[in-house]
Design a protein around this motif. Structure first.
Motif, PDB file in Angstrom:
ATOM      1  N   LEU A   1       0.822  -1.206   0.000  1.00  0.00           N
ATOM      2  CA  LEU A   1       0.000   0.000   0.000  1.00  0.00           C
ATOM      3  C   LEU A   1       0.855   1.254   0.000  1.00  0.00           C
ATOM      4  CD1 LEU A   1      -2.802  -1.107   2.457  1.00  0.00           C
ATOM      5  CD2 LEU A   1      -3.065  -0.606   0.034  1.00  0.00           C
ATOM      6  N   THR A   2       1.992   1.204   0.701  1.00  0.00           N
ATOM      7  CA  THR A   2       2.909   2.349   0.696  1.00  0.00           C
ATOM      8  C   THR A   2       3.422   2.607  -0.709  1.00  0.00           C
ATOM      9  OG1 THR A   2       3.596   1.909   2.968  1.00  0.00           O
ATOM     10  CG2 THR A   2       5.057   3.266   1.640  1.00  0.00           C
ATOM     11  N   ALA A   3       3.765   1.526  -1.428  1.00  0.00           N
ATOM     12  CA  ALA A   3       4.257   1.670  -2.797  1.00  0.00           C
ATOM     13  C   ALA A   3       3.178   2.243  -3.713  1.00  0.00           C
ATOM     14  CB  ALA A   3       4.725   0.307  -3.324  1.00  0.00           C
ATOM     15  N   ILE A   4       1.924   1.768  -3.532  1.00  0.00           N
ATOM     16  CA  ILE A   4       0.818   2.266  -4.350  1.00  0.00           C
ATOM     17  C   ILE A   4       0.597   3.746  -4.102  1.00  0.00           C
ATOM     18  CG2 ILE A   4      -1.680   2.145  -4.695  1.00  0.00           C
ATOM     19  CD1 ILE A   4      -1.446  -0.883  -4.125  1.00  0.00           C
ATOM     20  N   ALA A   5       0.605   4.139  -2.818  1.00  0.00           N
ATOM     21  CA  ALA A   5       0.400   5.547  -2.475  1.00  0.00           C
ATOM     22  C   ALA A   5       1.504   6.416  -3.063  1.00  0.00           C
ATOM     23  CB  ALA A   5       0.340   5.722  -0.964  1.00  0.00           C
ATOM     24  N   ALA A   6       2.736   5.898  -3.039  1.00  0.00           N
ATOM     25  CA  ALA A   6       3.860   6.652  -3.592  1.00  0.00           C
ATOM     26  C   ALA A   6       3.691   6.864  -5.084  1.00  0.00           C
ATOM     27  CB  ALA A   6       5.174   5.922  -3.308  1.00  0.00           C
ATOM     28  N   MET A   7       3.237   5.809  -5.785  1.00  0.00           N
ATOM     29  CA  MET A   7       3.027   5.942  -7.225  1.00  0.00           C
ATOM     30  C   MET A   7       1.914   6.928  -7.538  1.00  0.00           C
ATOM     31  SD  MET A   7       3.566   2.118  -8.851  1.00  0.00           S
ATOM     32  CE  MET A   7       2.493   1.270  -7.714  1.00  0.00           C
ATOM     33  N   LEU A   8       0.847   6.876  -6.736  1.00  0.00           N
ATOM     34  CA  LEU A   8      -0.246   7.815  -6.927  1.00  0.00           C
ATOM     35  C   LEU A   8       0.212   9.242  -6.710  1.00  0.00           C
ATOM     36  CD1 LEU A   8      -3.137   5.891  -5.144  1.00  0.00           C
ATOM     37  CD2 LEU A   8      -2.995   6.417  -7.581  1.00  0.00           C
ATOM     38  N   CYS A   9       1.012   9.462  -5.667  1.00  0.00           N
ATOM     39  CA  CYS A   9       1.538  10.797  -5.386  1.00  0.00           C
ATOM     40  C   CYS A   9       2.406  11.286  -6.530  1.00  0.00           C
ATOM     41  CB  CYS A   9       2.349  10.793  -4.084  1.00  0.00           C
ATOM     42  SG  CYS A   9       1.321  10.685  -2.601  1.00  0.00           S
ATOM     43  N   ALA A  10       3.242  10.377  -7.057  1.00  0.00           N
ATOM     44  CA  ALA A  10       4.132  10.760  -8.157  1.00  0.00           C
ATOM     45  C   ALA A  10       3.336  11.148  -9.382  1.00  0.00           C
ATOM     46  CB  ALA A  10       5.087   9.607  -8.485  1.00  0.00           C
ATOM     47  N   GLY A  11       2.289  10.364  -9.693  1.00  0.00           N
ATOM     48  CA  GLY A  11       1.464  10.685 -10.844  1.00  0.00           C
ATOM     49  C   GLY A  11       0.725  11.988 -10.665  1.00  0.00           C
ATOM     50  N   LEU A  12       0.233  12.234  -9.457  1.00  0.00           N
ATOM     51  CA  LEU A  12      -0.490  13.470  -9.179  1.00  0.00           C
ATOM     52  C   LEU A  12       0.438  14.664  -9.268  1.00  0.00           C
ATOM     53  CD1 LEU A  12      -3.330  14.352  -8.408  1.00  0.00           C
ATOM     54  CD2 LEU A  12      -2.667  14.241  -6.009  1.00  0.00           C
ATOM     55  N   SER A  13       1.654  14.524  -8.740  1.00  0.00           N
ATOM     56  CA  SER A  13       2.613  15.627  -8.812  1.00  0.00           C
ATOM     57  C   SER A  13       2.967  15.948 -10.242  1.00  0.00           C
ATOM     58  CB  SER A  13       3.888  15.263  -8.034  1.00  0.00           C
ATOM     59  OG  SER A  13       3.594  15.082  -6.665  1.00  0.00           O
ATOM     60  N   SER A  14       3.102  14.894 -11.054  1.00  0.00           N
ATOM     61  CA  SER A  14       3.428  15.105 -12.464  1.00  0.00           C
ATOM     62  C   SER A  14       2.320  15.862 -13.170  1.00  0.00           C
ATOM     63  CB  SER A  14       3.650  13.754 -13.144  1.00  0.00           C
ATOM     64  OG  SER A  14       3.882  13.912 -14.509  1.00  0.00           O
ATOM     65  N   ALA A  15       1.059  15.502 -12.867  1.00  0.00           N
ATOM     66  CA  ALA A  15      -0.064  16.190 -13.495  1.00  0.00           C
ATOM     67  C   ALA A  15      -0.113  17.643 -13.078  1.00  0.00           C
ATOM     68  CB  ALA A  15      -1.370  15.496 -13.119  1.00  0.00           C
ATOM     69  N   ALA A  16       0.169  17.895 -11.790  1.00  0.00           N
ATOM     70  CA  ALA A  16       0.099  19.259 -11.287  1.00  0.00           C
ATOM     71  C   ALA A  16       1.199  20.130 -11.878  1.00  0.00           C
ATOM     72  CB  ALA A  16       0.204  19.254  -9.760  1.00  0.00           C
ATOM     73  N   ALA A  17       2.329  19.499 -12.225  1.00  0.00           N
ATOM     74  CA  ALA A  17       3.468  20.264 -12.728  1.00  0.00           C
ATOM     75  C   ALA A  17       3.378  20.530 -14.229  1.00  0.00           C
ATOM     76  CB  ALA A  17       4.765  19.516 -12.428  1.00  0.00           C
ATOM     77  N   GLY A  18       2.450  19.847 -14.920  1.00  0.00           N
ATOM     78  CA  GLY A  18       2.359  19.993 -16.363  1.00  0.00           C
ATOM     79  C   GLY A  18       1.898  21.383 -16.777  1.00  0.00           C
ATOM     80  N   THR A  19       2.347  21.834 -17.924  1.00  0.00           N
ATOM     81  CA  THR A  19       1.911  23.133 -18.446  1.00  0.00           C
ATOM     82  C   THR A  19       1.558  23.017 -19.917  1.00  0.00           C
ATOM     83  OG1 THR A  19       4.167  23.786 -19.017  1.00  0.00           O
ATOM     84  CG2 THR A  19       3.336  24.431 -16.832  1.00  0.00           C
ATOM     85  N   SER A  20       0.761  23.960 -20.368  1.00  0.00           N
ATOM     86  CA  SER A  20       0.450  24.094 -21.784  1.00  0.00           C
ATOM     87  C   SER A  20       0.785  25.541 -22.138  1.00  0.00           C
ATOM     88  CB  SER A  20      -1.033  23.783 -22.025  1.00  0.00           C
ATOM     89  OG  SER A  20      -1.325  23.765 -23.396  1.00  0.00           O
ATOM     90  N   THR A  21       1.730  25.731 -23.042  1.00  0.00           N
ATOM     91  CA  THR A  21       2.259  27.075 -23.296  1.00  0.00           C
ATOM     92  C   THR A  21       1.983  27.538 -24.719  1.00  0.00           C
ATOM     93  OG1 THR A  21       4.416  26.233 -24.007  1.00  0.00           O
ATOM     94  CG2 THR A  21       4.119  26.654 -21.651  1.00  0.00           C
ATOM     95  N   PHE A  22       2.099  28.865 -24.931  1.00  0.00           N
ATOM     96  CA  PHE A  22       1.956  29.401 -26.278  1.00  0.00           C
ATOM     97  C   PHE A  22       2.796  30.651 -26.454  1.00  0.00           C
ATOM     98  CE2 PHE A  22      -1.662  31.259 -23.935  1.00  0.00           C
ATOM     99  CZ  PHE A  22      -1.471  32.616 -24.164  1.00  0.00           C
ATOM    100  N   ASP A  23       3.118  30.928 -27.720  1.00  0.00           N
ATOM    101  CA  ASP A  23       3.871  32.109 -28.121  1.00  0.00           C
ATOM    102  C   ASP A  23       3.347  32.514 -29.495  1.00  0.00           C
ATOM    103  OD1 ASP A  23       5.829  33.823 -29.349  1.00  0.00           O
ATOM    104  OD2 ASP A  23       7.322  33.114 -27.913  1.00  0.00           O
ATOM    105  N   SER A  24       2.636  33.653 -29.556  1.00  0.00           N
ATOM    106  CA  SER A  24       1.941  34.018 -30.790  1.00  0.00           C
ATOM    107  C   SER A  24       2.882  34.299 -31.959  1.00  0.00           C
ATOM    108  CB  SER A  24       1.047  35.239 -30.548  1.00  0.00           C
ATOM    109  OG  SER A  24       1.820  36.385 -30.215  1.00  0.00           O
ATOM    110  N   VAL A  25       4.108  34.733 -31.676  1.00  0.00           N
ATOM    111  CA  VAL A  25       5.063  35.044 -32.739  1.00  0.00           C
ATOM    112  C   VAL A  25       5.793  33.784 -33.193  1.00  0.00           C
ATOM    113  CG1 VAL A  25       7.100  36.377 -33.385  1.00  0.00           C
ATOM    114  CG2 VAL A  25       5.361  37.406 -31.911  1.00  0.00           C
TER     115      VAL A  25
END
Length: 217
Positions: free
Chosen positions: A10-34
């Motif tokens: 269960l500790t390993a599962i929770a760690a994987m879930l935390c890692a996946g959640l952190s990755s999602a939170a850190a993701g960005t979608s960017t743009f540059d009009s020029v």
């Protein structure tokens, strides 16, 4: 021993879930009009067109003409007028008294993530007529400004969903001639985790806590 193994799993599962959640939170979608300006509609999430009814995002119509006629850009007509144009660093609206009626020049970006959108931009008169600029998120105005001879800057933020449209609009502001406008923007969406991911993490943490209590008893 069995409880110990369950706890470790269960500790390993929770760690994987935390890692996946952190990755999602850190993701960005960017743009540059020029940098991302393109002769292909939809590339990089960008569409190029105009509002046939000024200020009305529901009237957005994509351009079909891309040529070297005006600074390697898009135009409403193959041979203007109307003078609704877009190029890499700005655009030109069509004034109310010009052929075709008043049309806003609009570049539209579609968000690829859910979160907080932060936009930075600059704008200035490109010729001799000033224009009204605005930023709309899903059809609602979140910023506007009037061009001047000196370059001005702005920053604004808004909540967006994956699939939200962000419109960068150039309006003639009552003038029909000399409306070339410099209008450039960059931005990023700081993504937030989807609700399902958050619930999954909470379930894993709850399961781990229950196992820990059972082992202690």
């Amino acid at each position: 021993m069995r409880f110990k193994h369950q706890s470790l799993r269960l500790t390993a599962i929770a760690a994987m879930l935390c890692a996946g959640l952190s990755s999602a939170a850190a993701g960005t979608s960017t743009f540059d009009s020029v940098a991302e300006f393109s002769g292909t509609q939809g590339q990089g999430g960008w569409q190029y067109g105009y509002f046939s009814s000024p200020g009305n995002a529901g009237s957005f119509t994509t351009f079909t003409n891309y040529s070297t006629f005006w600074q390697n850009g898009w135009s409403e007509a193959a041979s203007p007028a109307p003078w609704t144009l877009l190029w890499n660093t700005g655009g030109h609206p069509n004034g109310a008294n010009s052929t075709g009626g008043e049309h806003d020049a609009v570049r539209r970006w579609t968000s690829g993530a859910t979160g907080t959108l932060t936009i930075s931009g600059s704008y200035a008169i490109g010729d001799f007529g000033n224009t009204r600029l605005s930023v709309l998120v899903d059809g609602q105005e979140i910023w506007n400004g009037i061009t001047a001879s000196a370059t001005q800057t702005f920053s604004v933020s808004s909540s967006v969903l994956a699939g939200s449209t962000v419109d960068f609009v150039i309006n003639s502001n009552g003038a029909d001639y000399g409306d070339s406008t410099r209008f450039t923007v960059t931005g990023a969406v700081s993504a937030v985790p989807e609700p399902a991911s958050a619930m999954l993490l909470l379930a894993g943490v709850g399961l781990l806590a229950a196992c820990t209590r059972r082992r202690r008893n």
